[in-house]
Design a protein around this motif. Structure first.
Motif, mmCIF file in Angstrom:
data_model
loop_
_atom_site.group_PDB
_atom_site.id
_atom_site.type_symbol
_atom_site.label_atom_id
_atom_site.label_comp_id
_atom_site.label_asym_id
_atom_site.label_seq_id
_atom_site.Cartn_x
_atom_site.Cartn_y
_atom_site.Cartn_z
ATOM 1 N N ILE A 88 1.053 -1.066 0.012
ATOM 2 C CA ILE A 88 -0.225 -0.053 0.062
ATOM 3 C C ILE A 88 0.813 1.407 0.037
ATOM 4 C CG2 ILE A 88 -1.614 1.520 1.272
ATOM 5 C CD1 ILE A 88 -2.941 -1.430 2.102
ATOM 6 N N GLU A 89 1.850 1.472 0.869
ATOM 7 C CA GLU A 89 2.614 2.427 1.087
ATOM 8 C C GLU A 89 3.188 2.936 -0.297
ATOM 9 O OE1 GLU A 89 5.025 2.162 4.315
ATOM 10 O OE2 GLU A 89 3.409 2.525 5.688
ATOM 11 N N PRO A 90 3.764 2.002 -0.985
ATOM 12 C CA PRO A 90 4.422 2.532 -2.331
ATOM 13 C C PRO A 90 3.356 2.728 -3.215
ATOM 14 C CG PRO A 90 5.368 0.422 -1.606
ATOM 15 C CD PRO A 90 4.149 0.687 -0.895
ATOM 16 N N LEU A 91 2.154 2.467 -3.442
ATOM 17 C CA LEU A 91 1.381 2.775 -4.341
ATOM 18 C C LEU A 91 0.855 4.151 -3.978
ATOM 19 C CD1 LEU A 91 -0.812 -0.408 -4.785
ATOM 20 C CD2 LEU A 91 0.495 0.777 -6.501
ATOM 21 N N GLU A 92 0.557 4.445 -2.708
ATOM 22 C CA GLU A 92 0.092 5.696 -2.060
ATOM 23 C C GLU A 92 1.158 6.789 -2.504
ATOM 24 O OE1 GLU A 92 -2.848 5.077 1.561
ATOM 25 O OE2 GLU A 92 -0.813 5.077 1.915
ATOM 26 N N THR A 93 2.516 6.529 -2.238
ATOM 27 C CA THR A 93 3.616 7.517 -2.669
ATOM 28 C C THR A 93 3.560 7.666 -4.060
ATOM 29 O OG1 THR A 93 4.705 6.616 -0.739
ATOM 30 C CG2 THR A 93 6.151 7.706 -2.580
ATOM 31 N N GLU A 94 3.375 6.495 -4.914
ATOM 32 C CA GLU A 94 3.546 6.897 -6.372
ATOM 33 C C GLU A 94 2.179 7.625 -6.737
ATOM 34 O OE1 GLU A 94 3.215 4.041 -10.395
ATOM 35 O OE2 GLU A 94 3.693 3.008 -8.331
ATOM 36 N N HIS A 95 1.236 7.562 -6.306
ATOM 37 C CA HIS A 95 0.007 8.049 -6.565
ATOM 38 C C HIS A 95 -0.463 9.097 -5.690
ATOM 39 C CE1 HIS A 95 -0.334 5.057 -10.029
ATOM 40 N NE2 HIS A 95 0.060 4.337 -9.147
ATOM 41 N N ASP A 96 0.379 9.530 -4.939
ATOM 42 C CA ASP A 96 -0.064 10.855 -4.117
ATOM 43 C C ASP A 96 -0.838 11.963 -4.668
ATOM 44 O OD1 ASP A 96 0.038 11.782 -1.241
ATOM 45 O OD2 ASP A 96 1.179 13.570 -2.253
ATOM 46 N N ASP A 97 -0.524 12.332 -5.896
ATOM 47 C CA ASP A 97 -1.152 13.434 -6.673
ATOM 48 C C ASP A 97 -2.833 13.051 -6.944
ATOM 49 O OD1 ASP A 97 -0.130 11.385 -8.340
ATOM 50 O OD2 ASP A 97 -0.273 12.767 -10.071
ATOM 51 N N LEU A 98 -2.947 11.739 -6.888
ATOM 52 C CA LEU A 98 -4.212 11.148 -7.373
ATOM 53 C C LEU A 98 -5.268 10.992 -6.024
ATOM 54 C CD1 LEU A 98 -6.568 10.138 -9.472
ATOM 55 C CD2 LEU A 98 -5.338 7.879 -9.055
ATOM 56 N N LEU A 99 -4.502 10.551 -5.031
ATOM 57 C CA LEU A 99 -5.030 10.191 -3.638
ATOM 58 C C LEU A 99 -5.265 11.174 -2.679
ATOM 59 C CD1 LEU A 99 -3.273 6.890 -3.558
ATOM 60 C CD2 LEU A 99 -5.655 7.424 -4.219
ATOM 61 N N GLN A 100 -4.433 12.472 -2.639
ATOM 62 C CA GLN A 100 -4.263 13.344 -1.567
ATOM 63 C C GLN A 100 -4.850 14.833 -2.076
ATOM 64 O OE1 GLN A 100 -4.552 12.586 1.750
ATOM 65 N NE2 GLN A 100 -4.194 10.505 1.160
ATOM 66 N N PRO A 101 -5.706 15.341 -1.731
ATOM 67 C CA PRO A 101 -6.853 15.120 -0.860
ATOM 68 C C PRO A 101 -7.767 14.166 -1.719
ATOM 69 C CG PRO A 101 -6.953 17.526 -1.646
ATOM 70 C CD PRO A 101 -5.630 16.827 -2.154
ATOM 71 N N ASP A 102 -8.797 13.573 -0.822
ATOM 72 C CA ASP A 102 -9.511 12.644 -1.588
ATOM 73 C C ASP A 102 -10.377 13.029 -2.738
ATOM 74 O OD1 ASP A 102 -9.126 10.552 0.338
ATOM 75 O OD2 ASP A 102 -10.904 10.895 1.320
ATOM 76 N N PHE A 103 -10.535 14.395 -2.736
ATOM 77 C CA PHE A 103 -11.535 14.673 -3.881
ATOM 78 C C PHE A 103 -10.697 14.621 -5.253
ATOM 79 C CE2 PHE A 103 -9.504 18.705 -2.603
ATOM 80 C CZ PHE A 103 -9.172 19.254 -4.044
#
Length: 163
Positions: free
Chosen positions: A41-56
């Protein structure tokens, strides 16, 4: 204040209390979850941070989840199914871990100690495999429920009102 006849003071009652401490199996599952979060999970969240944070940001102009966000959620679901986490609340005969409600609550609470990121898709009760599906006949369990518990397929919850 009047005393109730024959009442036993609370301090003198012999009452068995529920033990909410984690058993060995739950502790091992928590370790598996920690490793899963760190490795998957953490590698995906780091890689896709621009898509995931913030939720909207995971929503398109139409208010729907963007396809790339849905694919991330699906990837977590599939991988957690392979690890045995996704349908852990279901009985063993359909591919779950056969955990009781207290054990599932302890594990779910542990999942959320990692925050509200993609980890919330590693175990889903409402849109995931629901105990009501245990009433399917054996052929339907094989075709629908077992792949669901394994995280190979997904579902949704739809509620309508008459009128």
């Amino acid at each position: 204040m009047t005393a109730t006849p024959n009442a036993i003071p609370i301090r003198q009652r012999n009452v068995d209390m529920v033990d909410f401490s984690s058993n060995e199996e739950v502790s091992l599952i928590k370790q598996t979850i920690d490793e899963f979060v760190e490795q998957e999970i953490e590698p995906l969240e780091t890689e896709h941070d621009d898509l995931l944070q913030p939720d909207f940001r995971r929503l398109g102009e139409d208010g729907q989840q963007k396809p790339e966000a849905v694919e991330l959620m699906d990837e977590i679901r599939r991988k957690s199914g392979e690890t045995g986490i996704y349908g852990m609340h279901m009985p063993e005969d359909v591919g779950g871990l056969g955990l009781n409600t207290t054990e599932v609550a302890q594990i779910e609470q542990h999942i959320y100690t990692h925050g509200m990121g993609l980890n919330r898709y590693m175990f889903e009760f409402s849109p995931g495999p629901h105990p009501s599906l245990l009433h399917l006949n054996d052929d339907m369990k094989d075709e629908y429920l077992k792949p669901f518990v394994a995280g190979e397929t997904s579902g949704c919850l739809c509620i309508t009102e008459q009128g």
